[in-house]
Design a protein around this motif. Sequence first.
Motif, PDB file in Angstrom:
ATOM      1  N   TYR A  42       0.837  -1.197   0.000  1.00  0.00           N
ATOM      2  CA  TYR A  42       0.000   0.000   0.000  1.00  0.00           C
ATOM      3  C   TYR A  42       0.879   1.257   0.000  1.00  0.00           C
ATOM      4  O   TYR A  42       0.627   2.191  -0.764  1.00  0.00           O
ATOM      5  CB  TYR A  42      -0.932   0.000   1.210  1.00  0.00           C
ATOM      6  CG  TYR A  42      -1.829   1.208   1.283  1.00  0.00           C
ATOM      7  CD1 TYR A  42      -2.997   1.275   0.532  1.00  0.00           C
ATOM      8  CD2 TYR A  42      -1.502   2.292   2.099  1.00  0.00           C
ATOM      9  CE1 TYR A  42      -3.816   2.391   0.579  1.00  0.00           C
ATOM     10  CE2 TYR A  42      -2.310   3.402   2.158  1.00  0.00           C
ATOM     11  CZ  TYR A  42      -3.466   3.450   1.398  1.00  0.00           C
ATOM     12  OH  TYR A  42      -4.271   4.564   1.447  1.00  0.00           O
ATOM     13  N   CYS A  43       1.915   1.264   0.840  1.00  0.00           N
ATOM     14  CA  CYS A  43       2.816   2.410   0.899  1.00  0.00           C
ATOM     15  C   CYS A  43       3.534   2.610  -0.434  1.00  0.00           C
ATOM     16  O   CYS A  43       3.717   3.745  -0.881  1.00  0.00           O
ATOM     17  CB  CYS A  43       3.833   2.231   2.021  1.00  0.00           C
ATOM     18  SG  CYS A  43       3.111   2.312   3.669  1.00  0.00           S
ATOM     19  N   ARG A  44       3.939   1.526  -1.068  1.00  0.00           N
ATOM     20  CA  ARG A  44       4.609   1.615  -2.359  1.00  0.00           C
ATOM     21  C   ARG A  44       3.638   2.095  -3.441  1.00  0.00           C
ATOM     22  O   ARG A  44       3.992   2.935  -4.275  1.00  0.00           O
ATOM     23  CB  ARG A  44       5.202   0.251  -2.724  1.00  0.00           C
ATOM     24  CG  ARG A  44       6.104   0.252  -3.903  1.00  0.00           C
ATOM     25  CD  ARG A  44       6.858  -1.051  -4.127  1.00  0.00           C
ATOM     26  NE  ARG A  44       6.122  -2.274  -3.830  1.00  0.00           N
ATOM     27  CZ  ARG A  44       6.342  -3.048  -2.760  1.00  0.00           C
ATOM     28  NH1 ARG A  44       7.262  -2.736  -1.891  1.00  0.00           N
ATOM     29  NH2 ARG A  44       5.645  -4.143  -2.582  1.00  0.00           N
ATOM     30  N   LEU A  45       2.411   1.604  -3.411  1.00  0.00           N
ATOM     31  CA  LEU A  45       1.403   1.978  -4.407  1.00  0.00           C
ATOM     32  C   LEU A  45       1.035   3.456  -4.299  1.00  0.00           C
ATOM     33  O   LEU A  45       0.920   4.159  -5.301  1.00  0.00           O
ATOM     34  CB  LEU A  45       0.148   1.112  -4.221  1.00  0.00           C
ATOM     35  CG  LEU A  45      -1.020   1.376  -5.147  1.00  0.00           C
ATOM     36  CD1 LEU A  45      -0.686   0.937  -6.566  1.00  0.00           C
ATOM     37  CD2 LEU A  45      -2.251   0.645  -4.653  1.00  0.00           C
ATOM     38  N   ARG A  50       5.862   4.857   5.809  1.00  0.00           N
ATOM     39  CA  ARG A  50       5.142   4.142   6.855  1.00  0.00           C
ATOM     40  C   ARG A  50       4.607   5.121   7.906  1.00  0.00           C
ATOM     41  O   ARG A  50       3.534   4.915   8.455  1.00  0.00           O
ATOM     42  CB  ARG A  50       6.062   3.110   7.495  1.00  0.00           C
ATOM     43  CG  ARG A  50       5.381   2.196   8.474  1.00  0.00           C
ATOM     44  CD  ARG A  50       6.367   1.166   9.010  1.00  0.00           C
ATOM     45  NE  ARG A  50       5.796   0.386  10.069  1.00  0.00           N
ATOM     46  CZ  ARG A  50       5.290  -0.828   9.922  1.00  0.00           C
ATOM     47  NH1 ARG A  50       5.294  -1.388   8.733  1.00  0.00           N
ATOM     48  NH2 ARG A  50       4.792  -1.486  10.937  1.00  0.00           N
ATOM     49  N   ASP A  51       5.331   6.197   8.159  1.00  0.00           N
ATOM     50  CA  ASP A  51       4.859   7.206   9.109  1.00  0.00           C
ATOM     51  C   ASP A  51       3.597   7.898   8.600  1.00  0.00           C
ATOM     52  O   ASP A  51       2.696   8.210   9.381  1.00  0.00           O
ATOM     53  CB  ASP A  51       5.947   8.241   9.383  1.00  0.00           C
ATOM     54  CG  ASP A  51       7.069   7.691  10.245  1.00  0.00           C
ATOM     55  OD1 ASP A  51       6.819   6.704  10.979  1.00  0.00           O
ATOM     56  OD2 ASP A  51       8.183   8.229  10.182  1.00  0.00           O
ATOM     57  N   GLN A  52       3.527   8.152   7.297  1.00  0.00           N
ATOM     58  CA  GLN A  52       2.319   8.742   6.731  1.00  0.00           C
ATOM     59  C   GLN A  52       1.155   7.762   6.827  1.00  0.00           C
ATOM     60  O   GLN A  52       0.018   8.162   7.090  1.00  0.00           O
ATOM     61  CB  GLN A  52       2.545   9.163   5.280  1.00  0.00           C
ATOM     62  CG  GLN A  52       3.459  10.352   5.134  1.00  0.00           C
ATOM     63  CD  GLN A  52       3.810  10.644   3.698  1.00  0.00           C
ATOM     64  OE1 GLN A  52       4.076   9.721   2.926  1.00  0.00           O
ATOM     65  NE2 GLN A  52       3.830  11.922   3.341  1.00  0.00           N
ATOM     66  N   ALA A  53       1.438   6.471   6.644  1.00  0.00           N
ATOM     67  CA  ALA A  53       0.392   5.459   6.801  1.00  0.00           C
ATOM     68  C   ALA A  53      -0.080   5.414   8.246  1.00  0.00           C
ATOM     69  O   ALA A  53      -1.280   5.267   8.513  1.00  0.00           O
ATOM     70  CB  ALA A  53       0.909   4.089   6.364  1.00  0.00           C
ATOM     71  N   LEU A  62      -7.673   4.620   7.645  1.00  0.00           N
ATOM     72  CA  LEU A  62      -7.070   3.391   7.145  1.00  0.00           C
ATOM     73  C   LEU A  62      -7.180   2.347   8.243  1.00  0.00           C
ATOM     74  O   LEU A  62      -6.692   2.555   9.347  1.00  0.00           O
ATOM     75  CB  LEU A  62      -5.595   3.648   6.779  1.00  0.00           C
ATOM     76  CG  LEU A  62      -4.869   2.608   5.967  1.00  0.00           C
ATOM     77  CD1 LEU A  62      -5.483   2.490   4.574  1.00  0.00           C
ATOM     78  CD2 LEU A  62      -3.402   2.971   5.845  1.00  0.00           C
ATOM     79  N   ALA A  63      -7.870   1.255   7.945  1.00  0.00           N
ATOM     80  CA  ALA A  63      -8.009   0.167   8.912  1.00  0.00           C
ATOM     81  C   ALA A  63      -6.834  -0.788   8.723  1.00  0.00           C
ATOM     82  O   ALA A  63      -6.334  -0.970   7.621  1.00  0.00           O
ATOM     83  CB  ALA A  63      -9.324  -0.558   8.701  1.00  0.00           C
ATOM     84  N   TRP A  72      -2.201  -6.026   7.120  1.00  0.00           N
ATOM     85  CA  TRP A  72      -3.101  -5.809   5.993  1.00  0.00           C
ATOM     86  C   TRP A  72      -3.894  -4.544   6.262  1.00  0.00           C
ATOM     87  O   TRP A  72      -4.322  -4.293   7.390  1.00  0.00           O
ATOM     88  CB  TRP A  72      -4.061  -6.988   5.843  1.00  0.00           C
ATOM     89  CG  TRP A  72      -3.358  -8.250   5.456  1.00  0.00           C
ATOM     90  CD1 TRP A  72      -2.753  -9.129   6.297  1.00  0.00           C
ATOM     91  CD2 TRP A  72      -3.177  -8.765   4.148  1.00  0.00           C
ATOM     92  NE1 TRP A  72      -2.208 -10.170   5.587  1.00  0.00           N
ATOM     93  CE2 TRP A  72      -2.456  -9.974   4.258  1.00  0.00           C
ATOM     94  CE3 TRP A  72      -3.552  -8.329   2.880  1.00  0.00           C
ATOM     95  CZ2 TRP A  72      -2.108 -10.735   3.157  1.00  0.00           C
ATOM     96  CZ3 TRP A  72      -3.213  -9.097   1.785  1.00  0.00           C
ATOM     97  CH2 TRP A  72      -2.495 -10.286   1.923  1.00  0.00           C
ATOM     98  N   VAL A  73      -4.107  -3.731   5.224  1.00  0.00           N
ATOM     99  CA  VAL A  73      -4.827  -2.473   5.390  1.00  0.00           C
ATOM    100  C   VAL A  73      -6.008  -2.403   4.431  1.00  0.00           C
ATOM    101  O   VAL A  73      -6.069  -3.114   3.433  1.00  0.00           O
ATOM    102  CB  VAL A  73      -3.900  -1.255   5.167  1.00  0.00           C
ATOM    103  CG1 VAL A  73      -2.845  -1.185   6.238  1.00  0.00           C
ATOM    104  CG2 VAL A  73      -3.285  -1.264   3.800  1.00  0.00           C
ATOM    105  N   HIS A  74      -6.918  -1.528   4.782  1.00  0.00           N
ATOM    106  CA  HIS A  74      -8.121  -1.289   3.993  1.00  0.00           C
ATOM    107  C   HIS A  74      -8.480   0.181   4.134  1.00  0.00           C
ATOM    108  O   HIS A  74      -8.488   0.712   5.245  1.00  0.00           O
ATOM    109  CB  HIS A  74      -9.271  -2.165   4.501  1.00  0.00           C
ATOM    110  CG  HIS A  74     -10.612  -1.771   3.993  1.00  0.00           C
ATOM    111  ND1 HIS A  74     -10.989  -1.944   2.685  1.00  0.00           N
ATOM    112  CD2 HIS A  74     -11.665  -1.199   4.611  1.00  0.00           C
ATOM    113  CE1 HIS A  74     -12.233  -1.505   2.531  1.00  0.00           C
ATOM    114  NE2 HIS A  74     -12.646  -1.044   3.688  1.00  0.00           N
ATOM    115  N   GLU A  75      -8.736   0.861   3.022  1.00  0.00           N
ATOM    116  CA  GLU A  75      -9.121   2.262   3.074  1.00  0.00           C
ATOM    117  C   GLU A  75     -10.563   2.380   3.540  1.00  0.00           C
ATOM    118  O   GLU A  75     -11.478   1.895   2.894  1.00  0.00           O
ATOM    119  CB  GLU A  75      -8.964   2.924   1.713  1.00  0.00           C
ATOM    120  CG  GLU A  75      -7.528   3.159   1.322  1.00  0.00           C
ATOM    121  CD  GLU A  75      -7.402   3.929   0.024  1.00  0.00           C
ATOM    122  OE1 GLU A  75      -8.394   4.054  -0.719  1.00  0.00           O
ATOM    123  OE2 GLU A  75      -6.284   4.397  -0.245  1.00  0.00           O
ATOM    124  N   VAL A  76     -10.757   3.037   4.676  1.00  0.00           N
ATOM    125  CA  VAL A  76     -12.099   3.266   5.203  1.00  0.00           C
ATOM    126  C   VAL A  76     -12.685   4.526   4.586  1.00  0.00           C
ATOM    127  O   VAL A  76     -13.861   4.568   4.245  1.00  0.00           O
ATOM    128  CB  VAL A  76     -12.062   3.390   6.750  1.00  0.00           C
ATOM    129  CG1 VAL A  76     -13.432   3.678   7.309  1.00  0.00           C
ATOM    130  CG2 VAL A  76     -11.490   2.121   7.366  1.00  0.00           C
TER     131      VAL A  76
END
Length: 89
Positions: A42-45, A50-53, A62-63, A72-76
């Motif tokens: 996700y960070c690469r895409l 990682r700090d911004q994430a 971001l869940a 694993w992450v999911h955009e809320v």
Amino acid sequence: MSAHKRTNGQWGTAQRHSVFALYPREFTPNLPHYEKIRLPEYCRLKNISRDQAKTLINKKWLAVTKVHGRLWVHEVCPQEISQFFGIVP
């Protein structure tokens, strides 16, 4: 009564640098309607750090969850994330 330590010497709480120290909303990755992606991908895409994430997780946009040791992450809130980074849809 004293608190028990884990076998590796760590206390049973999230470390300060962990994304779970921010109390993010978790999701169930087994449900098919979630669009889930691993955190490094996700960070690469999105071309973010990682700090911004972590900031997105702290804002509850971001869940995140951990499955078999991987995050694993999911955009809320994808619209808020786009506005935060100045991306015009």
